[in-house]
Scaffold this active site. Structure first.
Site, PDB file in Angstrom:
ATOM      1  N   LYS A 255      22.910  -5.071  32.266  1.00  0.00           N
ATOM      2  CA  LYS A 255      21.982  -5.588  33.274  1.00  0.00           C
ATOM      3  C   LYS A 255      21.171  -6.712  32.653  1.00  0.00           C
ATOM      4  O   LYS A 255      20.511  -6.529  31.638  1.00  0.00           O
ATOM      5  CB  LYS A 255      21.056  -4.467  33.746  1.00  0.00           C
ATOM      6  CG  LYS A 255      19.867  -4.937  34.578  1.00  0.00           C
ATOM      7  CD  LYS A 255      18.858  -3.796  34.783  1.00  0.00           C
ATOM      8  CE  LYS A 255      17.564  -4.304  35.397  1.00  0.00           C
ATOM      9  NZ  LYS A 255      16.536  -3.243  35.522  1.00  0.00           N
ATOM     10  N   ASP A 260      11.715  -9.698  36.130  1.00  0.00           N
ATOM     11  CA  ASP A 260      11.704  -8.830  37.303  1.00  0.00           C
ATOM     12  C   ASP A 260      10.295  -8.704  37.862  1.00  0.00           C
ATOM     13  O   ASP A 260       9.483  -7.934  37.365  1.00  0.00           O
ATOM     14  CB  ASP A 260      12.251  -7.448  36.942  1.00  0.00           C
ATOM     15  CG  ASP A 260      12.301  -6.520  38.144  1.00  0.00           C
ATOM     16  OD1 ASP A 260      12.241  -7.031  39.278  1.00  0.00           O
ATOM     17  OD2 ASP A 260      12.414  -5.297  37.937  1.00  0.00           O
ATOM     18  N   LYS A 267       5.788  -5.677  41.823  1.00  0.00           N
ATOM     19  CA  LYS A 267       5.212  -4.797  40.821  1.00  0.00           C
ATOM     20  C   LYS A 267       3.712  -5.047  40.684  1.00  0.00           C
ATOM     21  O   LYS A 267       3.222  -6.128  41.017  1.00  0.00           O
ATOM     22  CB  LYS A 267       5.876  -5.045  39.462  1.00  0.00           C
ATOM     23  CG  LYS A 267       7.333  -4.649  39.380  1.00  0.00           C
ATOM     24  CD  LYS A 267       7.897  -4.987  38.014  1.00  0.00           C
ATOM     25  CE  LYS A 267       9.365  -4.585  37.912  1.00  0.00           C
ATOM     26  NZ  LYS A 267       9.554  -3.122  37.910  1.00  0.00           N
ATOM     27  N   ASP A 278      13.637  -7.109  30.978  1.00  0.00           N
ATOM     28  CA  ASP A 278      14.536  -6.395  31.875  1.00  0.00           C
ATOM     29  C   ASP A 278      15.980  -6.867  31.748  1.00  0.00           C
ATOM     30  O   ASP A 278      16.840  -6.431  32.508  1.00  0.00           O
ATOM     31  CB  ASP A 278      14.054  -6.525  33.323  1.00  0.00           C
ATOM     32  CG  ASP A 278      14.389  -5.305  34.161  1.00  0.00           C
ATOM     33  OD1 ASP A 278      14.634  -4.233  33.574  1.00  0.00           O
ATOM     34  OD2 ASP A 278      14.407  -5.422  35.396  1.00  0.00           O
ATOM     35  N   ASP A 337      12.679  -3.637  44.249  1.00  0.00           N
ATOM     36  CA  ASP A 337      12.427  -3.429  42.824  1.00  0.00           C
ATOM     37  C   ASP A 337      13.436  -2.461  42.211  1.00  0.00           C
ATOM     38  O   ASP A 337      13.381  -2.193  41.019  1.00  0.00           O
ATOM     39  CB  ASP A 337      11.000  -2.922  42.608  1.00  0.00           C
ATOM     40  CG  ASP A 337      10.570  -3.002  41.157  1.00  0.00           C
ATOM     41  OD1 ASP A 337      11.128  -3.847  40.422  1.00  0.00           O
ATOM     42  OD2 ASP A 337       9.692  -2.219  40.746  1.00  0.00           O
ATOM     43  N   GLU A 339      16.530  -3.208  41.725  1.00  0.00           N
ATOM     44  CA  GLU A 339      17.502  -4.303  41.779  1.00  0.00           C
ATOM     45  C   GLU A 339      18.570  -4.229  40.705  1.00  0.00           C
ATOM     46  O   GLU A 339      19.680  -4.734  40.891  1.00  0.00           O
ATOM     47  CB  GLU A 339      16.767  -5.645  41.686  1.00  0.00           C
ATOM     48  CG  GLU A 339      16.444  -6.141  40.295  1.00  0.00           C
ATOM     49  CD  GLU A 339      15.515  -5.222  39.496  1.00  0.00           C
ATOM     50  OE1 GLU A 339      15.628  -5.209  38.254  1.00  0.00           O
ATOM     51  OE2 GLU A 339      14.684  -4.523  40.094  1.00  0.00           O
ATOM     52  N   ARG A 341      20.389  -1.841  39.621  1.00  0.00           N
ATOM     53  CA  ARG A 341      21.582  -1.107  40.051  1.00  0.00           C
ATOM     54  C   ARG A 341      22.447  -1.936  40.995  1.00  0.00           C
ATOM     55  O   ARG A 341      23.664  -1.761  41.041  1.00  0.00           O
ATOM     56  CB  ARG A 341      21.165   0.220  40.686  1.00  0.00           C
ATOM     57  CG  ARG A 341      20.367   0.095  41.967  1.00  0.00           C
ATOM     58  CD  ARG A 341      19.567   1.351  42.291  1.00  0.00           C
ATOM     59  NE  ARG A 341      18.473   1.545  41.349  1.00  0.00           N
ATOM     60  CZ  ARG A 341      17.644   2.583  41.378  1.00  0.00           C
ATOM     61  NH1 ARG A 341      17.791   3.517  42.303  1.00  0.00           N
ATOM     62  NH2 ARG A 341      16.672   2.696  40.492  1.00  0.00           N
TER      63      ARG A 341
END
Length: 490
Positions: A255, A260, A267, A278, A337, A339, A341
């Site tokens: 990933k 993010d 967030k 991230d 959020d 995201e 996956r």
């Protein structure tokens, strides 16, 4: 990066003032006695005063104890509870010891009798512990030298160098990962991350880049949905190491969310700066591929990373959107959020279909829930294969990177069912790290697969024995060790 030189010269010669590190499991032996003699007895006096017994975590520091010795650091390696000394204990002791050195650019490291076979491990621990991401500091103190060269005293230089070659390669992979994770998000975004990866072609790796147009044509609807709010266009990068003949490859998927914000499901401001990390899963995959290339691993391996930035804008993905993944499954996006996956869904299914790998391991800083479950010492391990989970866990234990296997099952999986699509991208809060893994499992088919949730281990706010606070490079050594078990000569 710390330069390591294996030398057969006496560790405590008085030809020039020298900083010396001695790793020992007792305050005795020929090497200890030689150092004590060179210090005119100062070492034994300090050991008696401090109660040093060579146990892990114990240390003694002597500044300029005698002519020819600018500093002496003794570090214990003997694990508590009577366990045998192993490579991890040596690495940790060496890491702690070099941090105790003050104001020297060069030092000698020696090991007491019976420990010389661990000399390359000591060098590895010292190199990783001395890492410092100082690219953006403009006021670097010239009055405080930083350790640049470590001379490791051994009796068999050739044997030490042979074993060091593989550890040198993996250490450079760890450092590459740390550097990537540490970069600020205005410097490292999908396009520039891709450029860094393309530089690895000089190691013999094959690098292929899928841009936004290519992914649109392929149908990467889940990944592209995450990326649509950012001015930085997404990339999927495929890195191949071919060292295993006609064997099916091992596939490692990362990933790579370079920043993010959470998207429209934004967030909180506190801690958002750390969301530059991230992309830790992608960075780990790239560090691994670098290590495999440098040591010319006898295996076919593929690293595939999905690189996006998750931002808020008028064009950003909305809660309630439905996207179609590469394999045709539809996803109701209830939280923008969640995201990572979505990125992995497309990359996993694409890798499975195109490359038919022997197995797939994905890494991601996927959930805060795994940190609540496991803290910062172990990564979460989820898998559809007991054999794969066992192999990864054993590799992690061997290098000191802990994994803890988490449960999965249909009771969790059905929480992801949607009323208007094939699935939704979140379930309830309880067990949410497991639900994230169940989501990924829907895209791997019958391929042996494991998901490592490294949200608690990729970045730390406190230093460890072999890593300063910040990016750790967790996973590179674990996966390199895992790959060795699959090499042609294994």
């Amino acid at each position: 990066m710390l330069s390591v030189i294996f030398d057969s010269f006496p560790a405590f010669s008085a030809d020039a003032p020298r900083a010396v590190v001695l790793l020992c499991d007792a305050a005795s032996g020929e090497t200890f006695a030689a150092l004590d003699k060179a210090s005119a007895g100062a070492v034994s006096r300090a050991v008696a005063l401090k109660g040093f017994k060579g146990e892990a975590g114990q240390s003694v520091v002597l500044p300029a104890p005698a002519e020819g010795l600018s500093q002496v650091v003794l570090a214990g390696v003997k694990p508590k509870g009577g366990a045998a000394v192993d490579a991890v204990a040596i690495e940790n002791a060496a890491g702690r010891a070099v941090r105790l050195l003050e104001g020297v650019e060069s030092a000698v490291l020696a090991l007491s009798e019976g420990l010389e076979q661990f000399a390359p491990d000591a060098a590895l621990g010292a190199r990783l512990a001395s890492y410092d991401f100082d690219v953006y500091r403009t006021k670097k103190s010239e009055s405080r030298p930083v350790l640049k060269t470590l001379h490791v005293a051994v009796s068999d230089v050739a044997a030490a160098q042979t074993r060091w070659a593989a550890l040198d390669a993996v250490s450079q992979g760890v450092i590459l990962t740390r550097n990537l994770v540490s970069e600020p998000p205005n410097v490292l975004y999908p396009q520039t991350f891709t450029q860094r990866i393309e530089e690895l072609r000089e190691l013999g790796l094959t690098v292929e880049v899928l841009d936004e147009k290519a992914m649109t044509e392929l149908g990467f609807g889940a990944l592209l949905g995450v990326a649509q709010g950012s001015v930085h266009k997404p990339r999927t990068v495929i890195v191949r190491h071919n060292g295993g003949g006609s064997e099916a490859p091992l596939a490692f998927i990362g990933k790579g969310v370079t920043f993010d914000s959470g998207g429209i499901s934004i967030k909180p401001a506190a801690g958002m700066d750390e969301m530059k990390t991230d992309m830790g899963g992608a960075a780990t995959v790239i560090g691994l591929m670098s290590a495999l290339a440098r040591r010319k691993a006898l295996v076919n391996a593929i690293g595939v990373v999905g690189l996006v930035e998750n931002m808020v804008s008028g064009g950003a993905q909305r809660p309630g959107d439905i996207v179609r993944a590469y394999d045709g499954q539809t996803i109701e996006v209830l939280n923008t959020d969640a995201e990572g996956r979505l990125v992995l869904a497309d990359v996993l299914s694409y890798t499975r279909k195109r490359f038919s790998p022997k197995l797939m391991v994905n890494l991601a800083t996927l959930t805060g829930a795994i940190v609540v479950s496991l803290g910062y010492e172990n990564a979460g391990l989820f898998s559809n294969s007991d054999a794969l989970a066992k192999g990864l866990s054993e590799a992690g234990a061997q290098v000191g990177e802990g994994l803890w296997r988490m449960p999965m099952g249909e009771a969790y999986n059905r929480e992801l069912n949607s009323d208007i699509a094939d699935m939704k991208n979140i379930g309830g809060r309880p067990g949410s790290a497991i639900l994230a893994a169940e989501f990924l499992k829907r895209f791997v088919g019958d391929t042996d697969w494991a998901h490592l949730d490294i949200a608690g281990t990729a970045w730390k706010t406190k230093a460890s024995a072999i890593a300063p606070k910040g990016a750790t490079g967790f996973g590179v050594r674990l996966l390199d060790c895992f790959v060795k078990a699959h090499e042609a000569s294994a």
